[in-house]
Scaffold this motif. Structure first.
Motif, PDB file in Angstrom:
ATOM      1  N   UNK A 174     -16.281   4.614  -8.679  1.00 24.52           N
ATOM      2  CA  UNK A 174     -16.259   3.517  -7.710  1.00 24.52           C
ATOM      3  C   UNK A 174     -14.926   2.783  -7.725  1.00 24.52           C
ATOM      4  N   UNK A 175     -14.280   2.703  -8.886  1.00 23.26           N
ATOM      5  CA  UNK A 175     -12.963   2.062  -8.951  1.00 23.26           C
ATOM      6  C   UNK A 175     -11.932   2.858  -8.155  1.00 23.26           C
ATOM      7  N   UNK A 176     -11.948   4.186  -8.320  1.00 22.57           N
ATOM      8  CA  UNK A 176     -11.011   5.027  -7.578  1.00 22.57           C
ATOM      9  C   UNK A 176     -11.330   4.978  -6.083  1.00 22.57           C
ATOM     10  N   UNK A 177     -12.608   5.001  -5.748  1.00 21.32           N
ATOM     11  CA  UNK A 177     -13.003   4.916  -4.343  1.00 21.32           C
ATOM     12  C   UNK A 177     -12.562   3.601  -3.726  1.00 21.32           C
ATOM     13  N   UNK A 178     -12.718   2.509  -4.480  1.00 20.97           N
ATOM     14  CA  UNK A 178     -12.300   1.193  -3.983  1.00 20.97           C
ATOM     15  C   UNK A 178     -10.806   1.176  -3.700  1.00 20.97           C
ATOM     16  N   UNK A 179     -10.008   1.753  -4.598  1.00 22.11           N
ATOM     17  CA  UNK A 179      -8.571   1.813  -4.375  1.00 22.11           C
ATOM     18  C   UNK A 179      -8.255   2.560  -3.095  1.00 22.11           C
ATOM     19  N   UNK A 180      -8.948   3.686  -2.866  1.00 17.90           N
ATOM     20  CA  UNK A 180      -8.711   4.476  -1.666  1.00 17.90           C
ATOM     21  C   UNK A 180      -9.069   3.690  -0.409  1.00 17.90           C
ATOM     22  N   UNK A 181     -10.176   2.967  -0.452  1.00 18.07           N
ATOM     23  CA  UNK A 181     -10.601   2.181   0.708  1.00 18.07           C
ATOM     24  C   UNK A 181      -9.587   1.088   1.019  1.00 18.07           C
ATOM     25  N   UNK A 182      -9.129   0.384  -0.010  1.00 15.99           N
ATOM     26  CA  UNK A 182      -8.174  -0.705   0.206  1.00 15.99           C
ATOM     27  C   UNK A 182      -6.850  -0.165   0.728  1.00 15.99           C
ATOM     28  N   UNK A 183      -6.344   0.915   0.129  1.00 10.83           N
ATOM     29  CA  UNK A 183      -5.068   1.462   0.591  1.00 10.83           C
ATOM     30  C   UNK A 183      -5.177   1.969   2.025  1.00 10.83           C
ATOM     31  N   UNK A 184      -6.313   2.551   2.381  1.00 11.16           N
ATOM     32  CA  UNK A 184      -6.498   3.007   3.762  1.00 11.16           C
ATOM     33  C   UNK A 184      -6.497   1.829   4.719  1.00 11.16           C
ATOM     34  N   UNK A 185      -7.195   0.761   4.366  1.00 10.23           N
ATOM     35  CA  UNK A 185      -7.243  -0.420   5.228  1.00 10.23           C
ATOM     36  C   UNK A 185      -5.865  -1.083   5.357  1.00 10.23           C
ATOM     37  N   UNK A 186      -5.046  -0.970   4.306  1.00 11.02           N
ATOM     38  CA  UNK A 186      -3.749  -1.643   4.305  1.00 11.02           C
ATOM     39  C   UNK A 186      -2.630  -0.750   4.809  1.00 11.02           C
ATOM     40  N   UNK A 187      -2.978   0.330   5.493  1.00 13.23           N
ATOM     41  CA  UNK A 187      -1.966   1.282   5.955  1.00 13.23           C
ATOM     42  C   UNK A 187      -0.880   0.616   6.790  1.00 13.23           C
ATOM     43  N   UNK A 188      -1.250  -0.357   7.587  1.00 15.22           N
ATOM     44  CA  UNK A 188      -0.253  -0.932   8.490  1.00 15.22           C
ATOM     45  C   UNK A 188       0.689  -1.929   7.821  1.00 15.22           C
ATOM     46  N   UNK A 189       0.529  -2.165   6.536  1.00 13.15           N
ATOM     47  CA  UNK A 189       1.461  -3.047   5.835  1.00 13.15           C
ATOM     48  C   UNK A 189       2.625  -2.242   5.267  1.00 13.15           C
ATOM     49  N   UNK A 190       3.854  -2.591   5.589  1.00 13.45           N
ATOM     50  CA  UNK A 190       5.016  -1.899   5.015  1.00 13.45           C
ATOM     51  C   UNK A 190       5.286  -2.288   3.573  1.00 13.45           C
ATOM     52  N   UNK A 191       4.481  -3.224   3.037  1.00  8.98           N
ATOM     53  CA  UNK A 191       4.685  -3.690   1.664  1.00  8.98           C
ATOM     54  C   UNK A 191       3.660  -3.117   0.689  1.00  8.98           C
ATOM     55  N   UNK A 192       2.758  -2.277   1.205  1.00 13.95           N
ATOM     56  CA  UNK A 192       1.733  -1.638   0.391  1.00 13.95           C
ATOM     57  C   UNK A 192       1.973  -0.126   0.412  1.00 13.95           C
ATOM     58  N   UNK A 193       1.824   0.530  -0.741  1.00 12.23           N
ATOM     59  CA  UNK A 193       2.034   1.969  -0.800  1.00 12.23           C
ATOM     60  C   UNK A 193       1.070   2.695   0.132  1.00 12.23           C
ATOM     61  N   UNK A 194       1.570   3.689   0.846  1.00  8.08           N
ATOM     62  CA  UNK A 194       0.750   4.462   1.776  1.00  8.08           C
ATOM     63  C   UNK A 194      -0.121   5.461   1.034  1.00  8.08           C
ATOM     64  N   UNK A 195      -1.362   5.577   1.466  1.00  8.25           N
ATOM     65  CA  UNK A 195      -2.255   6.591   0.919  1.00  8.25           C
ATOM     66  C   UNK A 195      -2.214   7.809   1.841  1.00  8.25           C
ATOM     67  N   UNK A 196      -2.223   9.007   1.239  1.00  5.26           N
ATOM     68  CA  UNK A 196      -2.246  10.230   2.019  1.00  5.26           C
ATOM     69  C   UNK A 196      -3.621  10.888   1.985  1.00  5.26           C
ATOM     70  N   UNK A 197      -4.382  10.659   0.929  1.00  8.95           N
ATOM     71  CA  UNK A 197      -5.693  11.274   0.853  1.00  8.95           C
ATOM     72  C   UNK A 197      -6.439  10.852  -0.397  1.00  8.95           C
ATOM     73  N   UNK A 198      -7.740  11.184  -0.413  1.00  2.00           N
ATOM     74  CA  UNK A 198      -8.595  10.811  -1.546  1.00  2.00           C
ATOM     75  C   UNK A 198      -9.735  11.810  -1.658  1.00  2.00           C
TER      76      UNK A 198
END
Length: 518
Positions: A267-291
Motif C-alpha cells: 500500500x505504501x508503494x501504491x500510494x506513492x504511485x497514485x500521488x506521483x500520477x496525480x502530480x504529473x503536471x507539476x514541474x517540481x515533482x519527479x515524473x512517474x513512468x509506470x507502476x
C-alpha cells in the motif's frame, strides 16, 4: 463545487466535501507529439488541461519544463493576490460540513432524525459501518476532546493505474549474465540495458537505459550534454554519465528482498504511485513512468542534492565549529548565498504543490534534503512519497482530519511527531526549515550529537537547533533565510506559518533583493 451525478451519496449532501470528478464516462483525447505513441494518448480526465504532454514509449507522461505546477501560488485564486489565497486557505479549515441530519435506528423503533454534530461515537460507527472510505474517530483533532469525527478519504486515493506489461519487458537478470556464456543479442532486439545503481533502506534502484539506436538524432550530440564543471557529488564520474544520458534513461525502484513483502508495504508503494500520477503536471515533482506491484519507474533525475547541501556526514564537535567560526560564520557547503535562497524557494514550491493540490491536501511526511534531486539543467525535483499521507475530510465538523503516526524517529521531525500527537501538513513546514538550516550551514540541525533521543527530547521541550546570530549579517540572502527559521519552527503547529506563506516570503525576498542592494 458542483455535485457530480455519479458520486455515491448516503443521505448526505456532498457539495462541501473536497472531491474529484468521477471519470468513468468522461474521456478526453490528448495529442501526443512523440512518434509511434499516438495510440497511447488516451487519458481519462474532465478536460485536456494538462499542458503540452509528451510520451516516451507507452508508459511515460511528462510535462514540458516551462509548465506551471499543480499549485502556483500567484494564480491559484481568481484574483491572484495573496490576501485572497490566504482567506481561502483559512476558510476551508473552519467550514462546517453540510450534513445536517442522518437516520438512526434502534431495534424495531421507527428511524429518528438527529443532527450529525450531536451524534455519539457509537452512533457514527454504526452509521458508517458499511462505508469503507470513512474512518470514525472518538476524539477531535486535538486528540483529547470527546468529539467524534467521521473522516472520509479523498476520491483520488483510489485512482490506481498499474502498467505491469511494461515492467515485464525489463530484464533485470541481464546485468548478471556471463558475457562469455550468453549469446549477444542483435542491437535491434535489445531495447534497453539495465544496470544496478544502488539502494536505500527499502528499495533497490536500477538504471534502465535505452540503446542509442532508438535516439539516432540525439545520440550523436550526446557529448554536448557532459557537465562542463564538477557537480560536487561523491561519484562525479558516474553522475556525469547519468547526466549525459538522462534523456534516454529511467530509474526503476524495486522492493529489497531483505524486507518482508506484506500488505502495508504494498500500500505504501501504491500510494506513492497514485500521488506521483496525480502530480504529473507539476514541474517540481519527479515524473512517474509506470507502476506494478512493489515497483515504480520514473524519470532519471541524476544529481544528488543532499551531497551538495551537506558535503560530509553533517556532524561536528561544537568546539570545532566555534573555532572555525571565530572570525565569522563559514558554511560547510560551497553554495553561494544566491543559490541558497533560490534552492529554498524551489523546495518550498514543490511542497506547496502537495499542500495546495486541488483535490485534497497531500502531506509528504518525510522532508529531508535527500528527497530532492537535481535535473541536468539545475532544477530541483521532489520525490519519494512512500511515507506520504493524503488527508481525510471531516464530514461532521468540516475541515481536514488530523492523523497520527505514533512516535517519530530520527531527529529531523517536528516536535508533535516525537510527542506522538495528531498531525497535519504543518509537519512538512517544520522539516522544511530544517532544510533551510542545512542550506545555510552545511550541517545537520543537531550537528553536535548523534543520539536521536537527545535531540527528540530537546524538540519536545521546545529547544531548537542553535543558530549563530551572525548569519543574519553574512549576506542579504542568508539573513532572509535565518529570518524565516523561527516562523516555521514555531512549536505550536497553529502558530507555524504555512508553506504558502513561506513561498510568499521567499519570493518577496528575491524580488526585494535589487532594492536592498541599491
Amino acid at each position: 463545487m458542483d455535485n457530480h451525478p455519479a458520486l455515491r451519496k448516503k443521505y448526505k449532501d456532498m457539495t462541501n466535501t473536497p472531491q474529484t470528478v468521477n471519470l468513468t464516462d468522461l474521456t478526453a483525447t490528448i495529442a501526443s507529439i512523440e512518434e509511434y505513441a499516438s495510440h497511447y494518448a488516451k487519458y481519462n480526465d474532465k478536460s485536456a488541461n494538462y499542458g503540452d504532454i509528451e510520451y516516451h514509449q507507452n508508459f511515460q507522461r511528462k510535462i514540458k519544463n516551462n509548465e506551471k505546477g499543480a499549485f502556483d501560488p500567484e494564480s491559484i485564486s481568481p484574483t491572484g493576490d495573496w490576501e485572497t489565497l490566504q482567506s481561502l486557505f483559512e476558510s476551508i479549515q473552519n467550514v462546517k460540513g453540510n450534513y445536517p441530519q442522518y437516520n438512526l435506528s434502534d431495534g424495531d423503533m421507527l428511524p429518528i432524525k438527529q443532527k450529525a454534530e450531536d451524534a455519539s461515537y457509537n452512533e457514527l460507527l454504526k452509521y458508517y459501518d458499511d462505508d469503507d472510505n470513512v474512518e470514525v474517530h472518538q476524539h477531535a483533532n486535538d486528540g483529547k476532546t470527546e468529539e467524534p469525527r467521521a473522516c472520509r478519504s479523498a476520491e483520488f486515493e483510489k485512482f490506481y493505474f498499474p502498467t505491469c506489461n511494461n515492467f515485464h519487458e525489463i530484464d533485470l537478470g541481464r546485468p548478471y549474465d556471463d558475457p562469455g556464456e550468453m549469446p549477444q543479442p542483435r542491437p535491434e532486439n535489445q531495447l534497453a540495458k539495465v544496470r544496478y545503481l544502488g539502494h536505500g533502506y527499502y528499495r533497490d534502484a536500477w538504471v534502465v537505459e535505452d540503446n542509442p539506436w532508438i535516439w539516432p538524432s540525439q545520440y550523436t550530440k550526446e557529448k554536448e550534454n557532459k557537465p562542463k564543471e564538477a557537480l560536487g557529488v561523491l561519484d562525479e564520474k558516474g553522475t556525469s554519465d547519468l547526466v549525459t544520458k538522462a534523456y534516454r534513461t529511467m530509474v526503476l525502484k524495486t522492493f529489497r528482498y531483505v524486507h518482508e513483502k506484506n500488505e502495508d508495504s504494498f500500500l505504501e508503494v501504491q500510494l506513492e504511485a497514485i500521488i506521483m500520477e496525480r502530480m504529473t503536471k507539476s514541474p517540481r515533482i519527479m515524473d512517474i513512468y509506470g507502476h506494478c506491484g512493489f515497483a515504480v519507474s520514473g524519470e532519471m533525475v541524476p544529481v544528488e542534492f543532499k551531497e551538495r547541501v551537506i558535503p560530509g556526514d553533517g556532524t561536528a564537535d561544537a568546539k570545532d565549529v566555534e573555532e572555525r567560526n571565530k572570525d565569522g560564520p563559514r558554511p560547510y557547503n560551497d553554495f553561494t548565498a544566491e543559490e541558497k535562497l533560490s534552492f529554498a524557494l524551489e523546495m518550498a514550491e514543490s511542497i506547496a504543490d502537495l499542500h495546495g493540490f486541488e483535490d485534497g491536501v497531500i502531506v509528504h511526511d518525510d522532508v529531508y534534503p535527500n528527497q530532492w534531486m537535481t535535473t541536468p539543467d539545475g532544477r530541483l525535483k521532489l520525490g519519494d512519497f512512500n511515507r506520504a499521507t493524503i488527508m481525510q475530510w471531516d464530514e461532521i465538523n468540516g475541515g481536514y482530519c488530523k492523523f497520527n503516526n505514533g512516535e517519530g524517529n530520527g531527529n529531523y521531525r517536528a516536535p508533535e511527531e516525537f510527542a506522538a500527537r495528531n498531525l497535519d501538513e504543518q509537519i512538512d513546514t517544520f522539516s522544511f526549515c530544517n532544510n533551510i538550516y542545512t542550506l545555510v550551514t552545511g550541517l545537520w540541525n543537531f550537528y553536535d550529537t548523534e543520539d536521536d533521543e537527545v535531540a527528540q527530547d530537546k524538540l519536545i521541550d521546545g529547544d531548537l537547533a542553535f543558530v549563530d546570530p551572525r548569519w543574519k549579517d553574512r549576506s542579504y540572502e542568508e539573513g532572509k533565510l535565518v529570518e524565516l527559521l523561527p516562523k516555521c519552527w514555531a512549536y505550536d503547529p497553529d502558530e507555524r506559518i504555512s508553506i504558502f506563506d513561506a513561498v510568499k516570503f521567499l519570493r518577496q525576498a528575491i524580488e526585494d533583493k535589487p532594492k536592498h542592494q541599491d
